[in-house]
Each structure stands twice: as C-alpha cells, then as structure tokens.
Design a protein around this motif. Sequence first.
Motif, PDB file in Angstrom:
ATOM      1  N   ASP A 121       0.845  -1.194   0.000  1.00 27.43           N
ATOM      2  CA  ASP A 121       0.000   0.000   0.000  1.00 27.43           C
ATOM      3  C   ASP A 121       0.882   1.247   0.000  1.00 27.43           C
ATOM      4  O   ASP A 121       1.115   1.879   1.027  1.00 27.43           O
ATOM      5  N   THR A 122       1.416   1.575  -1.187  1.00 26.91           N
ATOM      6  CA  THR A 122       2.332   2.696  -1.338  1.00 26.91           C
ATOM      7  C   THR A 122       1.861   3.612  -2.442  1.00 26.91           C
ATOM      8  O   THR A 122       1.030   3.225  -3.272  1.00 26.91           O
ATOM      9  N   GLN A 123       2.417   4.815  -2.463  1.00 26.34           N
ATOM     10  CA  GLN A 123       2.076   5.750  -3.531  1.00 26.34           C
ATOM     11  C   GLN A 123       3.305   6.567  -3.908  1.00 26.34           C
ATOM     12  O   GLN A 123       4.146   6.868  -3.058  1.00 26.34           O
ATOM     13  N   GLU A 124       3.387   6.890  -5.174  1.00 29.68           N
ATOM     14  CA  GLU A 124       4.474   7.730  -5.650  1.00 29.68           C
ATOM     15  C   GLU A 124       4.135   9.179  -5.314  1.00 29.68           C
ATOM     16  O   GLU A 124       3.061   9.663  -5.657  1.00 29.68           O
ATOM     17  N   LEU A 125       5.061   9.859  -4.641  1.00 30.65           N
ATOM     18  CA  LEU A 125       4.861  11.267  -4.313  1.00 30.65           C
ATOM     19  C   LEU A 125       5.444  12.170  -5.383  1.00 30.65           C
ATOM     20  O   LEU A 125       4.888  13.213  -5.699  1.00 30.65           O
ATOM     21  N   SER A 126       6.598  11.762  -5.924  1.00 38.10           N
ATOM     22  CA  SER A 126       7.256  12.552  -6.957  1.00 38.10           C
ATOM     23  C   SER A 126       8.076  11.631  -7.839  1.00 38.10           C
ATOM     24  O   SER A 126       8.783  10.764  -7.347  1.00 38.10           O
TER      25      SER A 126
END
Length: 151
Positions: free
Chosen positions: A120-125
């Motif tokens: 459960d991760t997300q790319e921030l930049s």
Amino acid sequence: MVSARATAAAVRDPELPVVTIEELGILRDVTERDGRVTVTITPTYSGCPAMDVIRADITAALHADGYRDVEVATSLAEPWTTDWITPAGQAKLQRAGIAPPAKKTVLTLTVRCPRCGSPDTQELSRFGATACKALWRCRACREPFERVKAI
C-alpha cells in the motif's frame, strides 16, 4: 597486489553508496594488458552526473593498489538496465530503505515498502534526490522512501 577487477568492483556508487558499481551493474569489463588497466563502465543513463566521480574513484582505487597506468572508458552500447543490478545489490538497497526495481520481466502492480513490506504505497514525486530515483510513501507505516526507477 589485489586484482584490478576486484579493486574496481569494490568502488561504491556515489549516489547509492550502499552498493558497489559491480552490484549496480555499471562495471562492464576490466582488462590488464602491458601494464595498462582499462576499466569499462556504462552509465545508468546518458548524462549521469555521477560518472565523473565514479571515474575518479576507480582511478584513485587502482592507483592506491599499485596500478599506475589506468584508463576508464565509457560504453553506451548496450544501454544499462535495472535488470543488471545484482541480487546482492537489490538486497543492499532494500536494507538501506531504498526500494529496488522489479525485473522487467515481472509485471509490477505496486511497489512494496522497503521498511515494512506493505504494498500500500504511492508515488509522491517522479523525481527524487537523484535523477535515477523517485520519491514514494508507504500508507501503512507512513514512512517516505526512495525507489530506483526501472529502466
């Protein structure tokens, strides 16, 4: 005297110092002929600013081990790919909190957190501290982490 190959292989990447240039897969060849050592490296991408530092570090390491005539050549033919990162390099990146890229043959649906393992991760930049990394965050443990971009 340590072999020229072993000396060059032990040089650390200046942007990812937890791995050597061999573990990162940019060390292509080391030859010794008539007292001259030629080390061939491939950048992770053309224009990589770390290449000058890597060349200087290879030369300094070989000189320190007694090799006087050293050339560091760059090869762009067969471009580097993240598939060249060795299993040991992948493990070292993981232990350092940097998510290693998946092999290109694997369909990547998510990036696992290198700290807690959560998917459960997300790319921030798309852009991290260096051009070869992106900034991500784990939604489970809430920790930010970098990921080596798959190439």
